[in-house]
Enzyme design. Structure first.
Site, PDB file in Angstrom:
ATOM      1  N   GLN A 201      42.545  40.183  37.922  1.00  0.00           N
ATOM      2  CA  GLN A 201      43.028  39.311  36.842  1.00  0.00           C
ATOM      3  C   GLN A 201      44.113  38.375  37.371  1.00  0.00           C
ATOM      4  OE1 GLN A 201      42.100  39.353  33.319  1.00  0.00           O
ATOM      5  NE2 GLN A 201      43.180  37.417  33.518  1.00  0.00           N
TER       6      GLN A 201
ATOM      7  N   ASP B 152      50.074  39.700  26.901  1.00  0.00           N
ATOM      8  CA  ASP B 152      48.947  40.644  26.918  1.00  0.00           C
ATOM      9  C   ASP B 152      49.144  41.585  25.726  1.00  0.00           C
ATOM     10  OD1 ASP B 152      46.770  42.224  27.631  1.00  0.00           O
ATOM     11  OD2 ASP B 152      47.799  43.261  29.270  1.00  0.00           O
TER      12      ASP B 152
ATOM     13  N   HIS C  68      46.157  45.176  37.735  1.00  0.00           N
ATOM     14  CA  HIS C  68      44.886  44.481  37.479  1.00  0.00           C
ATOM     15  C   HIS C  68      44.843  43.282  38.441  1.00  0.00           C
ATOM     16  CE1 HIS C  68      41.299  43.340  35.567  1.00  0.00           C
ATOM     17  NE2 HIS C  68      41.710  43.058  34.355  1.00  0.00           N
TER      18      HIS C  68
ATOM     19  N   ARG D   8      37.191  50.700  37.548  1.00  0.00           N
ATOM     20  CA  ARG D   8      38.190  50.574  36.472  1.00  0.00           C
ATOM     21  C   ARG D   8      38.493  52.005  36.027  1.00  0.00           C
ATOM     22  NH1 ARG D   8      38.362  46.557  31.333  1.00  0.00           N
ATOM     23  NH2 ARG D   8      39.063  45.268  33.050  1.00  0.00           N
TER      24      ARG D   8
ATOM     25  N   ARG E  60      37.880  34.229  36.353  1.00  0.00           N
ATOM     26  CA  ARG E  60      37.621  35.576  36.869  1.00  0.00           C
ATOM     27  C   ARG E  60      36.414  35.535  37.809  1.00  0.00           C
ATOM     28  NH1 ARG E  60      39.410  39.978  34.100  1.00  0.00           N
ATOM     29  NH2 ARG E  60      38.739  40.969  36.039  1.00  0.00           N
TER      30      ARG E  60
ATOM     31  N   CYS F 106      45.163  37.424  29.245  1.00  0.00           N
ATOM     32  CA  CYS F 106      44.031  37.942  30.022  1.00  0.00           C
ATOM     33  C   CYS F 106      42.821  38.249  29.149  1.00  0.00           C
ATOM     34  CB  CYS F 106      44.461  39.191  30.784  1.00  0.00           C
ATOM     35  SG  CYS F 106      45.057  40.484  29.672  1.00  0.00           S
TER      36      CYS F 106
HETATM   37  N1   CP Z   1      40.760  40.714  31.102  1.00  0.00           N
HETATM   38  C1   CP Z   1      39.903  41.724  31.292  1.00  0.00           C
HETATM   39  O1   CP Z   1      39.957  42.459  32.283  1.00  0.00           O
HETATM   40  O2   CP Z   1      38.972  41.842  30.311  1.00  0.00           O
HETATM   41  P1   CP Z   1      37.902  43.019  30.143  1.00  0.00           P
HETATM   42  O3   CP Z   1      38.663  44.238  29.705  1.00  0.00           O
HETATM   43  O4   CP Z   1      36.956  42.519  29.091  1.00  0.00           O
HETATM   44  O5   CP Z   1      37.228  43.247  31.449  1.00  0.00           O
HETATM   45  N1  NVA Z   2      46.675  45.651  29.537  1.00  0.00           N
HETATM   46  C1  NVA Z   2      45.335  45.651  29.013  1.00  0.00           C
HETATM   47  C2  NVA Z   2      44.473  44.721  29.787  1.00  0.00           C
HETATM   48  C3  NVA Z   2      43.039  44.648  29.359  1.00  0.00           C
HETATM   49  C4  NVA Z   2      42.225  43.719  30.210  1.00  0.00           C
HETATM   50  C5  NVA Z   2      44.769  47.064  29.064  1.00  0.00           C
HETATM   51  O1  NVA Z   2      44.965  47.741  30.074  1.00  0.00           O
HETATM   52  O2  NVA Z   2      44.163  47.494  28.090  1.00  0.00           O
END
Ligand code: CP
Ligand code: NVA
Length: 319
Positions: free
Chosen positions: A144, A237, A141, A114, A305, A277
């Site tokens: 997701q 989101d 993502h 990430r 997930r 999400c």
């Molecule tokens: N939806 C998602 O990726 O959540 P987290 O940021 O908690 O991993």
């Molecule tokens: N769009 C959000 C998703 C978190 C899972 C972010 O990147 O913060």
């Protein structure tokens, strides 16, 4: 059966973007996830097809769902996950991504990360000799979106007949991957956002290319009330993604009319579901009434997930 569902097209592959997958591969992941989920509920919590393998999970940003579901997915497949926060790695002291990639490849069977910059994932994948999986970047993502597609298939049966409306920041990682996954599956997706936050030309071009193959319908509709008319799925989101904090005020101003509230949900079809999400900001992109209301499937979506990622790991890493 997992073993039967492993014709090998994904073996050893990276997964940085939904666009790395053909429509058939997306369907294979969803079918495999459904089968693994069924087996999980039939009592087979551990299916150790990846016994003895190890995966490094690198996090530059916080995570609840992705971290825990990836660790549990790995463990349920017999793998050992190693969760590594950026500040624990020499990366945080300036060791190049390309060096980290080559060193970790000598120890582990896969790397998932990430990251802030999608370009770091591309560099990681270019130098790693093991598969690299995107656990969220500024651009996409994909894990997701695969879980989201699984959820829509479960709730609406034929994803090609469901009108999916994404309302809010339609230019972020989650929106980009959702647009691509629906395009790959031949569905109907409407992106509703102010002009500045509509999908980029680059993502749209990829989605349209997939739609040419699958017959997907892609629409951009600025007015959220117009967009959600007859929606089977309403998805939103956060307005300010991780790493975009400097733009928070401007984004909140632009996105105010895009809040998913009861009034907006009432314009959708009678059986519409609400997806997010998570994490959600109640009172911003969604109201408490909607996320806690009868439309909401966010907890099933979060659970998926785990099942979708088990499918991804099994298909990429099984021998
Ligand atoms: N939806 C998602 O990726 O959540 P987290 O940021 O908690 O991993
Ligand atoms: N769009 C959000 C998703 C978190 C899972 C972010 O990147 O913060």
């Amino acid at each position: 059966m997992v073993s039967k569902a492993l014709p090998g097209p994904l073996k050893g592959r990276d997964l940085l973007s939904i666009d790395d997958l053909t429509p058939e591969e997306v369907k294979l992941i969803i079918d495999t996830a459904r089968s693994l989920k069924e087996r999980y509920y039939a009592g087979e919590r551990v299916i150790p097809v990846l016994r003895g393998k190890t995966i490094a999970l690198i996090f530059e940003k916080p995570s609840t769902r992705t971290r825990v579901s990836m660790e549990v997915a790995a463990l349920q497949l017999g793998m050992t996950p190693l969760t590594l926060r950026r500040d624990e790695l020499q990366l945080s002291r300036g060791e190049p991504v390309k060096d980290t990639a080559r060193v970790l490849s000598r120890y582990v069977d896969a790397i998932a990360a990430r990251v802030y910059k999608h370009s770091d994932l591309i560099e990681l994948a270019a130098y790693a000799s093991v598969p690299v999986i995107n656990m969220l970047s500024d651009l996409e993502h994909p894990l997701q979106a695969l879980a989201d597609a699984l959820t829509i298939v479960e709730k609406k049966s034929d994803i090609r007949k469901a009108k999916v409306v994404y309302v809010g920041d339609a230019r972020n990682n989650v929106a980009n991957s959702l647009l691509l996954v629906i395009a790959k599956l031949g569905g109907h997706i409407v992106m509703s956002a102010p002009k500045q936050l509509m999908p980029s030309q680059e993502i749209l071009a990829k989605a349209k290319k997939a739609a040419e193959l699958t017959g997907a319908i892609i629409e951009l509709i600025e007015d959220p009330k117009e967009a959600v008319k007859g929606a089977d799925v309403v998805y939103t989101d956060v307005w300010v993604s991780m790493g975009e904090e400097a733009e928070a005020m401007e984004r909140r101003r632009l996105l105010q009319p895009y809040q998913v509230n009861t009034k907006l949900m009432e314009l959708a079809s009678n059986n519409a579901i609400f997806m997010h999400c998570l994490p959600a900001h109640r009172g911003e992109e969604v109201t408490e009434e909607v996320i806690e209301g009868p439309w909401s499937v966010v907890w099933d979506q979060a659970e998926n997930r785990l099942h979708a990622q088990k499918a991804v790991l099994a298909l990429i890493l099984s021998d």
